[in-house]
Structure formats: C-alpha cells, structure tokens
Design an enzyme around this catalytic site. Sequence first.
Site, PDB file in Angstrom:
ATOM      1  N   ALA A  40       0.829  -1.207   0.000  1.00 28.72           N
ATOM      2  CA  ALA A  40       0.000   0.000   0.000  1.00 28.72           C
ATOM      3  C   ALA A  40       0.863   1.255   0.000  1.00 28.72           C
ATOM      4  CB  ALA A  40      -0.939  -0.010   1.196  1.00 28.72           C
ATOM      5  N   TYR A  41       1.934   1.226   0.780  1.00 31.43           N
ATOM      6  CA  TYR A  41       2.853   2.369   0.824  1.00 31.43           C
ATOM      7  C   TYR A  41       3.531   2.560  -0.530  1.00 31.43           C
ATOM      8  CZ  TYR A  41       6.881   5.223   2.204  1.00 31.43           C
ATOM      9  OH  TYR A  41       7.836   6.197   2.294  1.00 31.43           O
TER      10      TYR A  41
END
Length: 246
Positions: A154-155
């Site tokens: 996600a990052y």
Amino acid sequence: MTDSTAGRVALVTGGSGGIGRAVVERLAADGYAVAVHHAGNAARAEEIRDQVTAAGGRAITVGGDVADEEAMARAFDATEEAFGGIDVVVNTAGIMLLSPVATLDLADLDRMHRTNIRGAFVVSQLAANRLRPGGAIVNFSTSVTRTQFPAYAAYAASKAAVEGMTLILARELRGKDITVNAVAPGPTATPLFLADKSEEQVGRIAAMNPAERLGTPEEIAGTVAFLAGPGRWVNGQVLFANGGLA
C-alpha cells in the site's frame, strides 16, 4: 552559501520529521531562507527554526495538513510574506503504514492515500502555480517501488502514484523554468523507518545494499540540495538514493 543559492527560499513540508529536518538544516546551511512545515508538532518545528536562526540563517514555521488545499495555501502565503517569494518546494511529508495486502486495514490505505497522494498533489499544484522562475519541486517516493518488500504494497502504491504525477508535471511546466523531480530513498535511519522493527530486522535490511548499512537523513538531504540548486539539468526524473540497493 553559493551565488546560485543566495537569496533563494525553500518550503519544506514535513520539515519537523527525520529526513525533513535534515533537508531544512542542509538548505539553511546552503543559504536558503526556509519555511519549516509541520502537520501538528509545532514545538519541534519551532526548535528547528530556532536552531537555524541561531546559526545566522532565516527560517519560519508554517503548519497545516498537506492534503488540505486551503491550509497549504496559507502556508505558501506565509512563506511569501516572510521572504518575498518561493523558489523551492521539498515535499517530504508522508506516512508509512505496513501490512500484507490480505490483511491491510483499508482505513490505513485511505490515510496513506490522503497524505501521500492527495498531499503531494496539493503541494505540487500550489508549487506549480507559485514558484518563481528557476525554481524546483522535489517530491518523495521510495526505493520500495523497485525492491517490492513484503508488507509495503500500500505504501509503495502511494509512492508510485507520486512518481507518475512528478514525471508528468515536469513536462506540463514546459517554458516556466521549474524543474520537478522525485527522490526515492532506500532504507534510511529515521524514526519512521526504525519504528516497530527489531535490531535483527534492521541489520538484515541494512546488509542488502553494497555498503551494508542504512542511509542517513543527511545523505538524502544532500541529494535534495543537488536537485534544488545545481542540478538544473536533471528534470522529470526519479533519483534513487539507496546505496545501490536496487
């Protein structure tokens, strides 16, 4: 200070954080007047401001959520009022919440999207309209867009979006004499990176690059200083500052 940096003004978002603080210190040492942005920790930003001014530099603090266009417009206003204009915007503000995709709390995804993507877009949009000719926008990505470490999906996705926006904006600013680049650090010894990692985990990650150590915030700040000042022929690029990790 050099002739190329004398009289220049920089706004550093996330300037009270690990890499952000190092960027503020480096740019101030290079002769920039600096606006130290914070998203809530005013005391730490004021400490950095006082450190810069005690050393003979010029600095102010500005606050606000990077994803709030009105709050950031006020931060730009305050910087211009104090120093007469803005030449460089360094967008270090960001959050990193780690989890495998299968178990990611979607609220964490939304938080990273707001700060890392919308925040970078808001700041870049303001900078595109308000920087003086000869200016530079420096956004922040991550080397994890290449290394693909588990739990970083996600990052890394949020930072890949920043890369795409950065490269396109560089081309959209044709004729304005404003460069737009992104720095993609590898593992760097900051509180953000070290949080919730064991000594063994840190050592294993540090050993992955040829230098067999973590980067330092000061090394990342040196990369930013190059892009902000002498690196005028570097434009529309993502510069991976990771010791050869990938």
